[in-house]
Design a protein around this motif. Structure first.
Motif, mmCIF file in Angstrom:
data_model
loop_
_atom_site.group_PDB
_atom_site.id
_atom_site.type_symbol
_atom_site.label_atom_id
_atom_site.label_comp_id
_atom_site.label_asym_id
_atom_site.label_seq_id
_atom_site.Cartn_x
_atom_site.Cartn_y
_atom_site.Cartn_z
ATOM 1 N N ASP A 1 -22.957 17.409 -56.754
ATOM 2 C CA ASP A 1 -23.269 17.969 -55.450
ATOM 3 C C ASP A 1 -23.881 19.350 -55.609
ATOM 4 N N GLU A 2 -23.824 20.143 -54.565
ATOM 5 C CA GLU A 2 -24.412 21.471 -54.572
ATOM 6 C C GLU A 2 -23.752 22.413 -55.569
ATOM 7 N N CYS A 3 -22.560 22.087 -56.007
ATOM 8 C CA CYS A 3 -21.797 22.974 -56.883
ATOM 9 C C CYS A 3 -21.820 22.531 -58.350
ATOM 10 N N ALA A 4 -22.591 21.534 -58.669
ATOM 11 C CA ALA A 4 -22.622 21.021 -60.040
ATOM 12 C C ALA A 4 -23.141 22.058 -61.026
ATOM 13 N N HIS A 5 -23.979 22.986 -60.554
ATOM 14 C CA HIS A 5 -24.505 24.012 -61.453
ATOM 15 C C HIS A 5 -23.398 24.950 -61.939
ATOM 16 N N ILE A 6 -22.280 25.012 -61.238
ATOM 17 C CA ILE A 6 -21.127 25.810 -61.671
ATOM 18 C C ILE A 6 -20.175 24.940 -62.487
ATOM 19 N N LEU A 7 -20.096 23.671 -62.158
ATOM 20 C CA LEU A 7 -19.165 22.768 -62.839
ATOM 21 C C LEU A 7 -19.525 22.567 -64.311
ATOM 22 N N ILE A 8 -20.793 22.556 -64.653
ATOM 23 C CA ILE A 8 -21.201 22.336 -66.046
ATOM 24 C C ILE A 8 -20.645 23.426 -66.961
ATOM 25 N N PRO A 9 -20.879 24.715 -66.669
ATOM 26 C CA PRO A 9 -20.282 25.727 -67.553
ATOM 27 C C PRO A 9 -18.753 25.785 -67.451
#
Length: 80
Positions: A27-35
């Motif tokens: 979702d929109e927060c996946a860019h934070i979930l990866i790190p």
């Protein structure tokens, strides 16, 4: 037929697949979930580590929740 990419996506599908992000978390927060997941693996899933990333991810999720609630309330208001 070409695949339409949502405007909110900040990471590519390839990055999501490479990092084994489950579909329900794309979702929109996946860019934070990866790190965050990388930090969790690196620290052995310690609850005392990666606090800043976890807080950022949870804040992003909460903001997204508030957007969904507002959209739902707007939809209900228009229906009346």
């Amino acid at each position: 037929m070409s695949e339409e990419v949502p405007a909110f996506r900040k990471v590519s599908l390839k990055e999501l697949e490479d990092n084994r992000i489950d579909f329900r978390f794309r979702d929109e927060c996946a860019h934070i979930l990866i790190p965050l997941n990388a930090c969790r693996r690196r620290t052995g899933f310690s609850v005392l580590k990666c606090v800043d990333l976890r807080h950022a991810y949870e804040a992003c999720q909460y903001e997204r929740y508030k957007q969904r609630v507002k959209a739902r309330m707007d939809t209900k208001a228009k229906a009346l």
